[in-house]
Design an enzyme around this catalytic site. Structure first.
Site, PDB file in Angstrom:
ATOM      1  N   SER A   1       0.801  -1.213   0.000  1.00 50.87           N
ATOM      2  CA  SER A   1       0.000   0.000   0.000  1.00 50.87           C
ATOM      3  C   SER A   1       0.840   1.272   0.000  1.00 50.87           C
ATOM      4  CB  SER A   1      -0.931   0.010   1.223  1.00 50.87           C
ATOM      5  OG  SER A   1      -1.856  -1.045   1.151  1.00 50.87           O
TER       6      SER A   1
ATOM      7  N   ARG B   1     -35.073 -25.427  -6.297  1.00 55.03           N
ATOM      8  CA  ARG B   1     -34.846 -26.228  -5.094  1.00 55.03           C
ATOM      9  C   ARG B   1     -36.095 -26.233  -4.203  1.00 55.03           C
ATOM     10  NH1 ARG B   1     -31.144 -30.003  -2.924  1.00 55.03           N
ATOM     11  NH2 ARG B   1     -31.087 -29.762  -0.660  1.00 55.03           N
TER      12      ARG B   1
ATOM     13  N   GLU C   1      -4.749  -3.131  -6.202  1.00 57.65           N
ATOM     14  CA  GLU C   1      -5.047  -1.778  -6.685  1.00 57.65           C
ATOM     15  C   GLU C   1      -5.637  -0.888  -5.599  1.00 57.65           C
ATOM     16  OE1 GLU C   1      -3.522  -2.317  -9.044  1.00 57.65           O
ATOM     17  OE2 GLU C   1      -4.282  -3.789 -10.454  1.00 57.65           O
TER      18      GLU C   1
END
Length: 394
Positions: free
Chosen positions: A145, A278, A373
């Protein structure tokens, strides 16, 4: 049981109406590619930790590699078109969207923005077709960072005229072990500079990081640089300081804001389809209030996140997009996508931990997307500084 024919349960606001015919054509072509080429094999690629290198030329033929760049064989597409492509690719898998981001938003953008004409002509056309692969080496083992703390250093090479000698290490570098060229960022006596390091250069070693719980259909590597000698032609002449790599990161962050919504949408659609079929206690899971609440909350956040991404894209195309706005998109959309993927898995019950269904795979991948990022914390502080005028990074 099924939803009424013609109902698009993923787009309650009819956001498609905000897109041009050209934007929809790009979106649809990538969606079909994902359906035909990624979905049938992604579970096996993920389980076996295989990156499908053979897809690179196909992605190139679609114009998806460096698609936002002009010239040199690039597609010159709009920011919104690039974002839509990222959304559809990540609906398939984050690893495939990451490949397009590393190749186009990072490596190709660095060369296109900061390279010499010779460098651009040498690398960009082959990268646009997928014949050549690039990587972007910024993060270090002890400097993630905080790239200003990088220790990789490029020393002027007295034995090679105006060449350079690079020493250091990088970590979590996507595609490095298969890359034909690495964009390596290093400190120098003149600040941070960028260098192009061709594959096979003596002293450059890329080792895949294994085993991983996330991004298994992708490649991330450790890089060591041991007296890597480069000629003067390796230097990216227009890149000085951290502004260079940061501008590339913002390109990738922009794509992530879109891509995360693709993973979220696919997770929701998998959960919806399962809940309609389901049966529990004599009726479909979708017929229970708790299930419907989960599905509604997912759609709310997907629609809001997609609107946010589209607003970023329109501003980017208008040339008015600001870094803090990109941080808002990356922070919000990845955070919400993880929550949606995890909630979708709960609807799948025990079956949700198998690779027959996508939500937990998406959730695992998004843990990486959340980190690279810029972490949540970094983007929170970027936004906090914008709101208060006070930098709280240190």
């Amino acid at each position: 049981m099924s939803v009424a024919a013609g109902t698009n349960t993923s787009d309650l606001l009819d956001l498609d109406a905000l897109l041009s015919s050209g934007e929809l054509a790009v979106r649809n072509s990538v969606r079909e590619f994902v359906k035909d080429k990624i979905r049938p094999s992604i579970a096996h690629w993920y389980e076996d930790a295989v990156f499908p290198r053979e897809l690179a030329p196909a992605l190139g033929s679609l114009g998806l590699l460096g698609m936002h760049l002009d010239g040199y064989g690039c597609a010159s597409r709009s920011a919104v078109e690039y974002g839509l492509a990222c959304l559809e690719l990540e609906a398939g898998d984050s690893g495939l969207r990451t490949f397009v981001s590393v190749q186009g938003s990072l490596a190709m953008t660095a060369i296109h923005s900061f390279g010499s004409e010779e460098q651009k002509r040498s690398w960009l056309p082959g990268m646009a077709t997928g014949e050549l692969i690039g990587c972007f080496a910024l993060t270090e083992p002890t400097a993630g960072s905080d790239p200003s703390a990088m220790t990789t250093f490029a020393q002027a090479d007295g034995h090679n005229g105006s060449g350079w000698v690079l020493n250091g290490a990088k970590r979590w570098i996507g595609l490095a072990s298969i890359a034909d060229v690495a964009v390596v960022w290093a400190a120098t006596n003149d600040g941070v500079r960028g260098f192009l390091v061709p594959a096979g250069t003596e002293g450059f070693t890329a080792t895949p990081i294994e085993p991983k719980l996330s991004m298994r259909a992708s490649i991330q590597c450790d890089i060591t640089l041991d007296n890597v000698r480069l000629g003067p032609e390796s230097l990216l002449p227009a890149a000085r300081g951290l502004r260079g790599p940061f501008s590339c990161l913002n390109e990738a962050r922009y794509g992530i804001a879109w891509g995360a919504m693709g993973a979220a949408r696919d997770s929701y659609e998998a959960a919806l389809a399962y809940s309609l079929e389901r049966l529990q206690f004599g009726k479909p899971l979708a017929g229970y209030q708790l299930t419907q609440e989960k599905l509604v909350n997912m759609v709310l956040e997907i629609q809001k996140g997609t609107l946010l991404a589209l607003q970023l894209g329109r501003r980017k195309d208008a040339g008015t997009l600001r870094p803090e706005q990109i941080s808002m998109g990356k922070l919000n959309n990845v955070r919400e996508a993880i929550a949606i993927a995890r909630e979708a898995r709960t609807i799948l019950g025990g079956n949700g931990i198998t690779l027959d269904y996508s939500p937990l795979r998406h959730a695992n991948n998004l843990e990486s997307v959340r980190t690279y990022e810029g972490t949540d914390e970094v983007h929170t502080l970027i936004l906090g500084q914008h709101l208060t005028g006070i930098a709280a990074f240190r």
